[in-house]
Design an enzyme around this catalytic site. Structure first.
Site, PDB file in Angstrom:
ATOM      1  N   ASN A   3       5.645  -2.162  -1.527  1.00  0.00           N
ATOM      2  CA  ASN A   3       5.728  -0.772  -1.993  1.00  0.00           C
ATOM      3  C   ASN A   3       5.734  -0.801  -3.512  1.00  0.00           C
ATOM      4  OD1 ASN A   3       6.238   1.928  -2.420  1.00  0.00           O
ATOM      5  ND2 ASN A   3       8.401   1.823  -1.884  1.00  0.00           N
ATOM      6  N   LYS A  30       5.446   1.544  -5.666  1.00  0.00           N
ATOM      7  CA  LYS A  30       6.069   2.688  -6.358  1.00  0.00           C
ATOM      8  C   LYS A  30       5.162   3.124  -7.521  1.00  0.00           C
ATOM      9  CE  LYS A  30      10.510   1.129  -4.693  1.00  0.00           C
ATOM     10  NZ  LYS A  30      11.962   1.027  -4.908  1.00  0.00           N
ATOM     11  N   HIS A  85      11.037   7.667   2.259  1.00  0.00           N
ATOM     12  CA  HIS A  85      11.700   6.681   1.399  1.00  0.00           C
ATOM     13  C   HIS A  85      12.892   7.335   0.698  1.00  0.00           C
ATOM     14  CE1 HIS A  85      12.399   3.817  -1.864  1.00  0.00           C
ATOM     15  NE2 HIS A  85      11.759   2.929  -1.133  1.00  0.00           N
ATOM     16  N   GLU A 117      13.933   7.295  -2.209  1.00  0.00           N
ATOM     17  CA  GLU A 117      13.632   7.917  -3.495  1.00  0.00           C
ATOM     18  C   GLU A 117      12.997   9.286  -3.302  1.00  0.00           C
ATOM     19  OE1 GLU A 117      13.151   3.526  -5.468  1.00  0.00           O
ATOM     20  OE2 GLU A 117      11.349   4.728  -5.139  1.00  0.00           O
ATOM     21  N   GLU A 159      16.507   0.579   4.844  1.00  0.00           N
ATOM     22  CA  GLU A 159      16.750   0.264   3.435  1.00  0.00           C
ATOM     23  C   GLU A 159      18.057   0.884   2.971  1.00  0.00           C
ATOM     24  OE1 GLU A 159      12.749  -0.438   1.105  1.00  0.00           O
ATOM     25  OE2 GLU A 159      13.083   1.681   1.427  1.00  0.00           O
ATOM     26  N   GLY A 191      16.393  -1.910  -5.563  1.00  0.00           N
ATOM     27  CA  GLY A 191      16.181  -2.067  -6.998  1.00  0.00           C
ATOM     28  C   GLY A 191      17.432  -2.390  -7.788  1.00  0.00           C
ATOM     29  N   SER A 228      15.967  -5.269  -2.267  1.00  0.00           N
ATOM     30  CA  SER A 228      16.050  -6.492  -3.064  1.00  0.00           C
ATOM     31  C   SER A 228      15.674  -7.733  -2.259  1.00  0.00           C
ATOM     32  CB  SER A 228      17.459  -6.638  -3.673  1.00  0.00           C
ATOM     33  OG  SER A 228      17.741  -5.556  -4.532  1.00  0.00           O
ATOM     34  N   GLY A 243       9.930  -4.634  -6.021  1.00  0.00           N
ATOM     35  CA  GLY A 243       9.629  -5.439  -7.203  1.00  0.00           C
ATOM     36  C   GLY A 243       8.958  -6.768  -6.912  1.00  0.00           C
TER      37      GLY A 243
END
Length: 251
Positions: free
Chosen positions: A9, A11, A93, A95, A165, A171, A211, A233
């Protein structure tokens, strides 16, 4: 046995040219067999990625609107994503839920639309640190799953991917232990079994996200209810992403 599935992902990262360069380099790698792979990228990257990929690497969107068209400035319909050739769409998600007020009701509408358009939904669920500390996290996850699968047929339910998640681990560098993550993925599976039946619950792939890195992915993948990972990430560099795929192989 469920096929492991690693999805990146991205982002709001990478330019279109950087995304194309990433994919070209990834296509030169000897990717492990027996692991499904997807890159979920910003809308403006999708056309270039779809044209540049092969059948080995799926391409997904990070969001989509449940209406086929209308006065929704800044939105992109799942209908348009399907027409473009997108394989997956991330729905709900944290976010999107936390920053853009996405509701369980809208998540459900998007799931139904994605299935209608033959796009595989990756449905996210997860709790905040406050919800975990107040011991209401099981209720939160159960409610999100029940809402997401409302009105979904048994046949379509088997196609859905769920990504657990914990919001406090996204993150932040923190991550749930593999045991805790497995228990929560087990809760997701048990909730799906109550909604449908054991056959459906055993077919649904459940990812862990939060993470996940090359150093810990194998530990998560060793757990019986974790079928893959939705990775932020660590999916942004080719070598790191390939290492994630290697760690997800069924041994």
């Amino acid at each position: 046995m469920r096929t492991p599935f690693i999805a990146g992902n991205w982002k709001m990262h990478k330019t279109v040219n950087e995304a194309e360069a990433f994919l070209k380099e990834l296509l030169t790698k000897d990717l492990p067999s027996g692991v499904d792979v997807a890159i979920c990228a910003p809308f403006i990257h999708l056309d270039r990625l779809i044209k540049g990929t092969n059948e080995r690497i799926g391409i997904g969107a990070e969001n989509g609107h449940f209406k086929d068209q209308g006065a929704f400035t800044g939105e992109v319909s799942i209908d348009s994503l399907s027409d473009l050739g997108v394989d997956y769409v991330i729905i709900g998600h944290s976010e999107r839920r936390e920053m853009f007020n996405e509701t369980d009701e809208n998540v459900n509408k998007k799931v139904l639309k994605a299935l209608e358009k033959d796009v595989i939904p990756i449905v996210c669920c997860g709790e905040t640190l406050e919800e975990r500390e107040n011991d209401i996290y099981t209720e939160k996850i159960t409610t999100q799953i029940e809402a997401a699968f409302k009105g979904v047929s048994e046949l379509d339910a088997k196609k859905v991917v769920v990504a657990y998640e914990p919001i406090w681990a996204i993150g932040t560098g923190k991550s749930a232990t593999s045991e805790d993550a497995n228990l929560m993925c087990q809760l997701v599976r048990e909730t799906i079994e109550k909604l449908f039946n054991k056959e459906v619950s055993e077919a649904v792939r459940i990812q862990y996200g939060g993470s996940v890195k090359p150093e810990n992915v194998k530990e998560y993948m060793s757990e019986p209810h974790i079928d893959g990972a939705l990775v932020g990430g660590a999916s942004l560099e080719v070598e790191s992403f390939v290492s994630l795929l290697e760690g997800a192989k069924n041994e």
